[in-house]
Design an enzyme around this catalytic site. Structure first.
Site, short mmCIF file in Angstrom:
data_model
loop_
_atom_site.label_atom_id
_atom_site.label_comp_id
_atom_site.label_asym_id
_atom_site.label_seq_id
_atom_site.Cartn_x
_atom_site.Cartn_y
_atom_site.Cartn_z
N LYS A 116 8.87 1.21 6.55
CA LYS A 116 7.92 0.33 5.86
C LYS A 116 8.66 -0.61 4.91
CE LYS A 116 4.09 3.67 5.75
NZ LYS A 116 3.03 3.31 6.66
N LYS A 158 4.72 5.58 -1.24
CA LYS A 158 4.61 5.66 0.22
C LYS A 158 5.95 6.02 0.81
CE LYS A 158 1.34 2.10 1.55
NZ LYS A 158 1.19 0.84 2.27
N GLY A 164 0.22 8.09 9.32
CA GLY A 164 -0.84 9.10 9.26
C GLY A 164 -1.15 9.55 7.83
N GLY A 165 -0.84 8.70 6.86
CA GLY A 165 -1.19 9.02 5.48
C GLY A 165 -0.29 10.08 4.86
N HIS A 208 -9.49 -2.19 4.49
CA HIS A 208 -8.42 -2.13 5.48
C HIS A 208 -8.91 -2.92 6.69
CE1 HIS A 208 -5.32 0.17 7.99
NE2 HIS A 208 -6.03 -0.52 8.86
N HIS A 235 -6.47 8.66 3.07
CA HIS A 235 -5.83 7.47 3.64
C HIS A 235 -5.80 7.52 5.16
CE1 HIS A 235 -4.88 6.28 -0.32
NE2 HIS A 235 -4.12 7.33 -0.54
N ARG A 292 2.31 0.10 18.74
CA ARG A 292 1.77 0.95 19.81
C ARG A 292 0.28 0.67 19.93
NH1 ARG A 292 -1.16 3.93 16.30
NH2 ARG A 292 -0.16 4.46 14.35
P1 ADP Z 1 0.09 5.22 7.07
O1 ADP Z 1 1.11 4.51 7.89
O2 ADP Z 1 0.59 6.52 6.54
O3 ADP Z 1 -1.24 5.33 7.74
P2 ADP Z 1 -0.57 2.80 5.59
O4 ADP Z 1 0.50 2.05 4.92
O5 ADP Z 1 -1.05 2.28 6.89
O6 ADP Z 1 -0.11 4.32 5.76
O7 ADP Z 1 -1.79 2.96 4.61
C1 ADP Z 1 -2.89 3.78 4.92
C2 ADP Z 1 -4.05 3.50 3.99
O8 ADP Z 1 -3.69 3.70 2.64
C3 ADP Z 1 -4.57 2.08 4.02
O9 ADP Z 1 -5.49 1.91 5.05
C4 ADP Z 1 -5.21 1.94 2.66
O10 ADP Z 1 -6.48 2.57 2.62
C5 ADP Z 1 -4.32 2.76 1.79
N1 ADP Z 1 -3.32 1.90 1.14
C6 ADP Z 1 -2.08 1.65 1.57
N2 ADP Z 1 -1.42 0.84 0.70
C7 ADP Z 1 -2.27 0.61 -0.31
C8 ADP Z 1 -2.19 -0.13 -1.55
N3 ADP Z 1 -1.08 -0.76 -1.91
N4 ADP Z 1 -3.27 -0.15 -2.35
C9 ADP Z 1 -4.40 0.50 -2.01
N5 ADP Z 1 -4.53 1.23 -0.88
C10 ADP Z 1 -3.49 1.28 -0.05
#
Ligand code: ADP
Length: 682
Positions: A116, A158, A164-165, A208, A235, A292
């Site tokens: 990321k 993160k 997957g959160g 999102h 998430h 993907r």
């Molecule tokens: P993953 O790859 O683990 O699924 P993501 O980066 O896609 O993680 O983020 C998953 C979710 O987390 C997003 O859909 C959003 O709801 C929340 N999220 C991610 N980054 C932020 C942020 N900077 N501020 C608020 N919510 C966030």
């Protein structure tokens, strides 16, 4: 085009890919672990090859075994599905080294998006807007905290390798930072073997919104509109829909073009999703690109009329994109919910068990069920507990949601706890119907989504009790009919209607209602006793109510008329508990008296036993130490999630029964705990 492909996945996505391949006349090879020997994807494929024991680390994630299976079967290409090896650059490379086509993007694109942090750097250069934050290399805890302090709370930690959160933690104040960082790093290490973190400004009310992109190997790129995936828990997406409510053609074009810029910045080919956070002011920020097919691709298929797996296969085989941007249009509205084996009332804790009863809504142009399981299959601890994706489509959002509510009511599962009832409440609650969406939706609507009562109105509850009583009567009739001696139909031993001389035919049934820990005695009067020609049904008396009921029972349906109200209701039985699937939720009951008293007595401190099978990660208190109510005592990992076990009240941890690394069974006592006496506490 390929004539044989291997699907390196399991469950619904393996079945989904096999379906399209079959429609295209392509032969399919499945792979399976010990746990999946009889799985649906294995049954559907033309051939299937065993690749190892149940844990995915020893089967679905073993690249060499999958390559060997492809070679052995003569498949020319590998579809990785989502999860597992789908975003693994080393696997993509290994495919190339063995002359196998990886149905996905080139290795460089996976590598670029694999982290990321690195992805954010690339997107910054390509001019794609980013969420403010730090995505550099310095991982010193004090430095990261300083970044967060300067940016101001809340922040989001993160895992750079995340997905997957997992490995993600919100931090609301400086004094929570250290514990949150350690937990996020631990989870990330566990899930991805990498604990590099990035720190982002946490947007408090974003949506999102993600763009589906497709690129071919000839430089063409298109976007197939967007999906709104704002409704999330931990998430993780719970509901996805397309198009995003309130989306304007201008914003769609802006986001679509930004997504294409992102894809082209990394030389993309195949299906990809660019995820954005959409702020309330219309500003959007790049979050990540998933290289993907997404779990939620069906909603895009439903509104565009395209088969994205077919597109993937065509692009991977070297064809140009099937449609140009101008030819892609949107028709109607689609919604998808993810049906999980999990307990929404217990913080969405994953559940396991056998699907002893499974009835899905009828499929048609409006309703689609993507699943990888059948009745009798098990949801095991080894894999993701998703049971199915349910998708509905209609000309507008309101009607698509109405269809979803109906389809969920027709989705009946017994044997394992699911989120179906929760999803029903979600899709039919007013704020969701009004599209008041942001990623905090579930938290915000807690009161609506987690009501204290069972969800049935008083009248529905009475009707359900009457149906339950009727079922018991009908079952008793069926049972005694099977004892019936055809040679002596008039024998007094053959009477089973509770008839007594000079008295109404009364018979008591005791009903246990586990949802309410209540027991009810229903007195049943057979209104047709003695009258064999026209059966008048029964009069049920309980709790001061008097209800007339009659009906019939076949394999899985009760046809009943309760005080003149006629319905058909699905019913299932498992381990002595019957479940009636009323339109407003399941209604469980039994005749055996469950030991409710004991269950209640332990309900208060059940957090001291393991919620499910798992591994102890770390102990957070010393044996013998005094703790306050709510203090974290230990962390365990189960189904790839961390669960913190907390003190139920003030007291002393006298002993831990396990050490980090130990495997524990669900329900096992984890530690000995003594409650403080009132004097000590004072
Ligand atoms: P993953 O790859 O683990 O699924 P993501 O980066 O896609 O993680 O983020 C998953 C979710 O987390 C997003 O859909 C959003 O709801 C929340 N999220 C991610 N980054 C932020 C942020 N900077 N501020 C608020 N919510 C966030």
């Amino acid at each position: 085009m390929f004539d044989k492909i291997l699907v390196a996945n399991r469950g619904e996505i393996a079945c989904r890919v096999i379906k399209t391949a079959q429609q295209m006349g392509i032969r399919t090879v499945a792979v399976y672990s010990d746990a999946d020997a009889n799985a649906l994807h294995v049954e559907m494929a033309d051939e299937a090859i065993h690749i190892g024991p149940a844990p995915s680390r020893e089967s679905y994630l073993v690249m060499e075994n999958i390559i060997a299976a492809a070679q052995q079967s003569g498949a020319q290409a590998i579809h990785p599905g989502y999860g597992f090896l789908s975003e693994n650059a080393a696997f993509c490379q290994l495919c190339a080294a063995h002359n196998l086509v990886f149905i996905g993007p080139p290795v460089g694109a996976i590598e670029a998006m694999g982290s990321k942090s690195a992805a954010k750097t690339i997107m910054e250069t390509a001019g794609v807007p980013l969420v403010p934050g730090y995505h550099g290399e310095n991982q010193d805890a004090a430095f990261l905290q300083q970044v967060a302090d300067e940016m101001g709370y809340p922040v989001l930690l993160k895992a750079a390798a995340g997905g997957g959160g997992k490995g993600m933690r919100q931090v609301w104040a400086a004094d929570e930072f250290t514990e949150a960082l350690a937990a996020a790093q631990r989870e990330a290490m566990n899930a991805f073997n990498d604990d590099i973190m990035l720190v982002e400004k946490y947007l408090t009310q974003p949506r999102h919104v993600e763009i589906q992109v497709f690129c071919d190997q000839h430089g063409n790129a298109v976007y197939l509109a967007e999906r709104d995936c704002s409704v999330q828990r931990r998430h993780q997406k719970v509901i996805e829909e397309a198009p995003a409510p309130g989306m304007t053609p201008e914003l769609r074009q802006q986001m679509g073009e930004a997504a294409i810029a992102a894809a082209q910045a990394i030389g993309y080919a195949g299906a990809g999703t660019v995820e954005f956070l959409l702020d309330s002011d219309g500003a959007f920020y790049f979050m990540e690109m998933n290289t993907r097919l997404q779990v939620e691709h069906p909603v895009t298929e439903m509104i565009t009329g395209q088969d994205l797996v077919e597109w993937q296969l065509r692009v991977a085989a070297g064809e140009t994109l099937p449609l140009a941007q101008e030819a892609i249009s949107i028709n109607g509205h689609a919604v998808e919910v993810r049906i999980y084996a999990e307990d929404p009332d217990n913080d969405f804790l994953p559940a396991t068990g056998a699907l002893t009863f499974l009835q899905t809504p009828p499929e048609n142009t409006h309703t689609r069920v993507d699943t990888g399981v059948r009745q009798g299959d098990a949801v095991s601890v080894y894999y993701d507990p998703m049971i199915a994706k349910l998708i509905t489509w209609d000309e507008d959002r309101t009607r698509a949601l109405q269809r979803m509510a109906r389809a969920l009511a027709d989705y009946r599962i017994n044997g394992v706890t699911t989120n179906i009832r929760f999803l029903q409440r979600l899709v039919s609650c007013q704020p969701f119907i009004d599209a008041e969406l942001d990623t905090g939706f579930i938290e915000k609507q807690r009161a609506l989504l987690f009501p204290q009562h069972t969800g049935l109105s008083e009248q529905e509850h009475l009707r359900a009790v009457a149906m339950a009583g009727l079922i018991l009567i009908l079952l008793q009739k069926q049972q005694s009919a099977s004892y019936h001696n055809p040679h002596d139909p008039h024998s007094p031993w053959q009477q089973h209607d509770g008839w007594r001389l000079n008295a109404a035919a009364l018979q008591p049934f005791t009903l246990a209602l586990p949802n309410t820990a209540q027991q009810l005695v229903i007195a049943v009067e057979d209104l047709g006793a003695g009258n064999k020609d026209s059966h008048k049904g029964y009069r049920l008396r309980f709790d001061g109510h008097e209800i007339d009921a009659c009906g019939t029972l076949d394999a899985h349906t009760l046809h009943s008329t309760i005080n003149g109200y006629r319905t058909q209701t699905a019913i299932a039985e498992h381990a002595g508990v019957y479940t009636l699937y009323t339109p407003n939720g399941p209604f469980p009951f039994s005749t055996v008296e469950p030991d409710l008293g004991e269950a209640d007595a332990t309900a208060g401190d059940n957090s001291l036993s393991a919620p499910m099978n798992g591994t102890i990660v770390t102990l957070l208190a010393d044996a013998g130490s005094t703790v306050a109510a709510g203090d974290a005592l230990l962390v365990m990992e189960a189904m790839k999630m961390e669960h913190t076990i907390r003190a139920p009240a003030a007291g002393i941890v006298t002993e831990f029964y396990f050490q980090p690394g130990d495997l524990v069974d669900g329900g096992a006592e984890l530690l000995a705990f003594e409650l403080s006496t009132a004097e000590e506490a004072a």
